[in-house]
Design an enzyme around this catalytic site. Structure first.
Site, PDB file in Angstrom:
ATOM      1  N   GLU A 178     -10.792  19.069  37.528  1.00  0.00           N
ATOM      2  CA  GLU A 178     -10.826  18.759  39.074  1.00  0.00           C
ATOM      3  C   GLU A 178      -9.500  18.894  39.720  1.00  0.00           C
ATOM      4  O   GLU A 178      -8.768  17.405  40.411  1.00  0.00           O
ATOM      5  CB  GLU A 178     -11.765  17.257  39.541  1.00  0.00           C
ATOM      6  CG  GLU A 178     -12.851  16.931  39.173  1.00  0.00           C
ATOM      7  CD  GLU A 178     -13.247  15.839  38.727  1.00  0.00           C
ATOM      8  OE1 GLU A 178     -12.897  14.430  39.327  1.00  0.00           O
ATOM      9  OE2 GLU A 178     -14.687  15.365  38.435  1.00  0.00           O
ATOM     10  N   ASN A 219     -12.387  22.796  34.980  1.00  0.00           N
ATOM     11  CA  ASN A 219     -13.890  22.085  35.358  1.00  0.00           C
ATOM     12  C   ASN A 219     -13.823  21.529  36.666  1.00  0.00           C
ATOM     13  O   ASN A 219     -11.877  20.958  36.872  1.00  0.00           O
ATOM     14  CB  ASN A 219     -13.997  21.365  33.966  1.00  0.00           C
ATOM     15  CG  ASN A 219     -15.834  20.354  34.160  1.00  0.00           C
ATOM     16  OD1 ASN A 219     -16.273  21.491  34.305  1.00  0.00           O
ATOM     17  ND2 ASN A 219     -15.674  19.510  34.576  1.00  0.00           N
ATOM     18  N   HIS A 255     -22.977  18.462  40.154  1.00  0.00           N
ATOM     19  CA  HIS A 255     -24.080  17.605  40.365  1.00  0.00           C
ATOM     20  C   HIS A 255     -24.673  17.593  42.154  1.00  0.00           C
ATOM     21  O   HIS A 255     -23.910  17.624  43.019  1.00  0.00           O
ATOM     22  CB  HIS A 255     -22.474  16.363  40.808  1.00  0.00           C
ATOM     23  CG  HIS A 255     -22.523  16.412  39.736  1.00  0.00           C
ATOM     24  ND1 HIS A 255     -22.160  15.362  38.834  1.00  0.00           N
ATOM     25  CD2 HIS A 255     -20.947  15.855  38.826  1.00  0.00           C
ATOM     26  CE1 HIS A 255     -22.679  14.919  37.902  1.00  0.00           C
ATOM     27  NE2 HIS A 255     -21.003  15.553  37.632  1.00  0.00           N
ATOM     28  N   GLU A 283     -21.765  19.854  34.075  1.00  0.00           N
ATOM     29  CA  GLU A 283     -22.132  18.493  34.531  1.00  0.00           C
ATOM     30  C   GLU A 283     -24.221  18.072  35.560  1.00  0.00           C
ATOM     31  O   GLU A 283     -23.545  17.950  36.272  1.00  0.00           O
ATOM     32  CB  GLU A 283     -21.066  17.930  34.719  1.00  0.00           C
ATOM     33  CG  GLU A 283     -19.791  17.765  34.223  1.00  0.00           C
ATOM     34  CD  GLU A 283     -18.836  16.886  35.217  1.00  0.00           C
ATOM     35  OE1 GLU A 283     -19.108  16.021  35.851  1.00  0.00           O
ATOM     36  OE2 GLU A 283     -17.599  17.126  34.484  1.00  0.00           O
ATOM     37  N   ASP A 285     -26.593  17.444  37.449  1.00  0.00           N
ATOM     38  CA  ASP A 285     -28.295  16.437  37.501  1.00  0.00           C
ATOM     39  C   ASP A 285     -27.863  16.715  38.909  1.00  0.00           C
ATOM     40  O   ASP A 285     -27.353  17.403  39.803  1.00  0.00           O
ATOM     41  CB  ASP A 285     -27.717  15.005  37.461  1.00  0.00           C
ATOM     42  CG  ASP A 285     -26.355  14.601  37.735  1.00  0.00           C
ATOM     43  OD1 ASP A 285     -25.580  15.117  39.009  1.00  0.00           O
ATOM     44  OD2 ASP A 285     -25.545  13.543  37.650  1.00  0.00           O
TER      45      ASP A 285
HETATM   46  O1  9MR Z   1     -19.956   9.156  33.873  1.00  0.00           O
HETATM   47  C1  9MR Z   1     -18.740   8.820  34.287  1.00  0.00           C
HETATM   48  C2  9MR Z   1     -18.861   7.763  34.313  1.00  0.00           C
HETATM   49  O2  9MR Z   1     -19.523   6.243  33.257  1.00  0.00           O
HETATM   50  C3  9MR Z   1     -16.955   6.695  35.253  1.00  0.00           C
HETATM   51  O3  9MR Z   1     -17.156   6.085  35.143  1.00  0.00           O
HETATM   52  C4  9MR Z   1     -16.598   8.368  35.897  1.00  0.00           C
HETATM   53  C5  9MR Z   1     -15.395   7.694  36.053  1.00  0.00           C
HETATM   54  O4  9MR Z   1     -14.981   8.297  37.029  1.00  0.00           O
HETATM   55  O5  9MR Z   1     -16.383   9.328  35.137  1.00  0.00           O
HETATM   56  C6  9MR Z   1     -17.829   9.793  35.290  1.00  0.00           C
HETATM   57  O6  9MR Z   1     -17.831  11.025  34.684  1.00  0.00           O
HETATM   58  C7  9MR Z   1     -17.636  12.354  35.694  1.00  0.00           C
HETATM   59  C8  9MR Z   1     -16.685  12.969  34.919  1.00  0.00           C
HETATM   60  O7  9MR Z   1     -15.908  12.522  33.466  1.00  0.00           O
HETATM   61  C9  9MR Z   1     -16.236  14.327  35.763  1.00  0.00           C
HETATM   62  N1  9MR Z   1     -17.271  14.455  37.086  1.00  0.00           N
HETATM   63  C10 9MR Z   1     -17.188  13.591  37.294  1.00  0.00           C
HETATM   64  C11 9MR Z   1     -18.215  12.879  36.901  1.00  0.00           C
HETATM   65  C12 9MR Z   1     -19.393  11.335  37.286  1.00  0.00           C
HETATM   66  O8  9MR Z   1     -18.837  10.854  37.996  1.00  0.00           O
END
Ligand code: 9MR
Length: 366
Positions: A178, A219, A255, A283, A285
């Site tokens: 990101e 990513n 997402h 990722e 969903d």
């Molecule tokens: O799914 C993850 C969640 O449990 C955490 O609280 C969150 C913290 O920022 O991160 C989520 O995973 C993220 C991933 O690491 C990067 N892309 C977005 C995902 C969803 O927020």
């Protein structure tokens, strides 16, 4: 999208009771005409080819999921589905900075090691996530007011240590996560502000030195379509490759909102693949406004199929990872108020239509 034709959610009492009734194995194609869906039954003699991982194995690609440590360690229904359906895992949080290096130079590998050991025991590959991100940084790092030189050496040492620890056991790393804003500019972060965009090339080089065999990724989200953000990433990727920086792949987080997959997704992934890069959906969903209607669940199934086909239909697609298995554990409801039901299994581990859509997207014979 309309939620008018609202039917009970998959976790409703009515649906639960119907799903629990055993289905004839002949109907092991999961979705029967009535709309009642059931888990694929793996009974002795039955072929594992009808699982997600069976399809992915047959095709030589990865089907992965994000795995949370608490589900891994406390929910045997979860691990049963994990090990039956997936040939790849990503640590949902356990390999991030705050989990791994909570104090400077003080590493905690407990949760990450658990996942890596679990994966080895169940013949699953591991995607490492993530080495450089603006978020989930420990407070010592966020508040440390380090000079550029110090920060550079802190980052190098973190990457050397983490990638080195899992050398040979992580097949791909989301090295940088990101890094861009939606308008294509570089996102302001500790790394960007103090080190400039050069941190990306350095992180890739350090990761490559620590594990030359691991596939190294950038990513991001909202790069699935051909847009300002993916254009900027494309330009950067091209430049890094021209400079000989060890960038191997692009991770498209994916997402999505139900019914809103970008129409340019496949062509967009293909332009990255045409640079010689791997592409992966990392990722996936598909969130639905709650309560989810039957029509929305059916659309979600199509979206899972299309998203996986959009990747697998492109040369050098390494596979698809979903950001969780079950609606019981998902980041969606707490982040997007009113949305949920984003994953292929419901809260009771019943396969949703989305599971069937994903299966079709992966099935080499479909
Ligand atoms: O799914 C993850 C969640 O449990 C955490 O609280 C969150 C913290 O920022 O991160 C989520 O995973 C993220 C991933 O690491 C990067 N892309 C977005 C995902 C969803 O927020």
């Amino acid at each position: 999208m309309s939620t008018q034709a609202s039917t009970p959610s998959p976790s409703s009492h009515r649906r639960r009771r119907r799903v629990l009734r055993p289905l004839p194995l002949a109907a092991a194609g999961l979705l029967v005409a009535t709309g009642v869906y059931a888990l694929p039954q793996l009974t002795p003699g039955a072929s594992a080819a009808t699982t997600l991982r069976g399809y992915a194995d047959a095709r030589g690609v990865r089907i992965g999921t994000a795995v949370g440590d608490s589900a891994l360690t406390s929910d045997s229904s979860y691990t049963a589905v994990l090990d039956r359906e997936f040939n790849s895992v990503t640590a949902e949080n356990a390999m991030k900075w705050d989990a791994v290096e909570p104090t400077r130079g003080g590493f905690d590998w407990a949760a990450a090691d658990r996942l890596v050991a679990h994966a080895a025991a169940h013949k699953q590959g591991v995607r490492g996530h993530t080495l450089v991100w603006y978020s989930q940084l420990p407070s010592w790092l966020r508040n440390g007011d380090f000079s550029a030189t110090q920060l550079n050496s802190i980052l190098k040492s973190h990457i050397d240590t983490e990638v080195g620890r899992y050398k040979g056991r992580v097949y791909a790393w989301d090295v940088v996560n990101e890094a861009f804003n939606d308008d294509g500019s570089m996102r302001s972060s500790l790394w960007q502000t103090k080190l400039g965009t050069g941190y990306i090339a350095n992180a890739l080089k350090w990761a490559h030195a620590a594990d030359p065999a691991a596939r190294l990724y950038i990513n991001d989200y909202n790069i699935e379509a051909d847009n300002a953000k993916s254009d900027a990433l494309y330009a950067l990727a091209k430049q890094l490759l021209a400079q000989g920086v060890p960038l191997n792949g692009i991770g498209f987080q994916s997402h999505f909102v139900v019914g809103k997959l970008p129409s340019t997704m496949k062509a967009n992934l293909k332009r990255f693949s045409d640079l010689g890069l791997e592409v992966s959906v990392t990722e996936l969903d598909v969130r639905i406004p709650l309560p989810a209607s039957a029509a929305e669940l059916a659309q979600q199934s199509k979206d899972y199929k299309t998203a996986s086909e959009n990747c697998l239909g492109v040369p050098r697609c390494a596979g698809v990872t979903v950001w969780g298995i079950t609606d019981k554990y998902s980041w969606v409801p707490s982040t997007f108020t009113g949305y949920g039901a984003a994953l292929p299994f419901d809260e009771r581990y019943t396969a949703k239509p989305a599971y069937t859509g994903l299966s079709k997207g992966l099935d080499p014979k479909a």
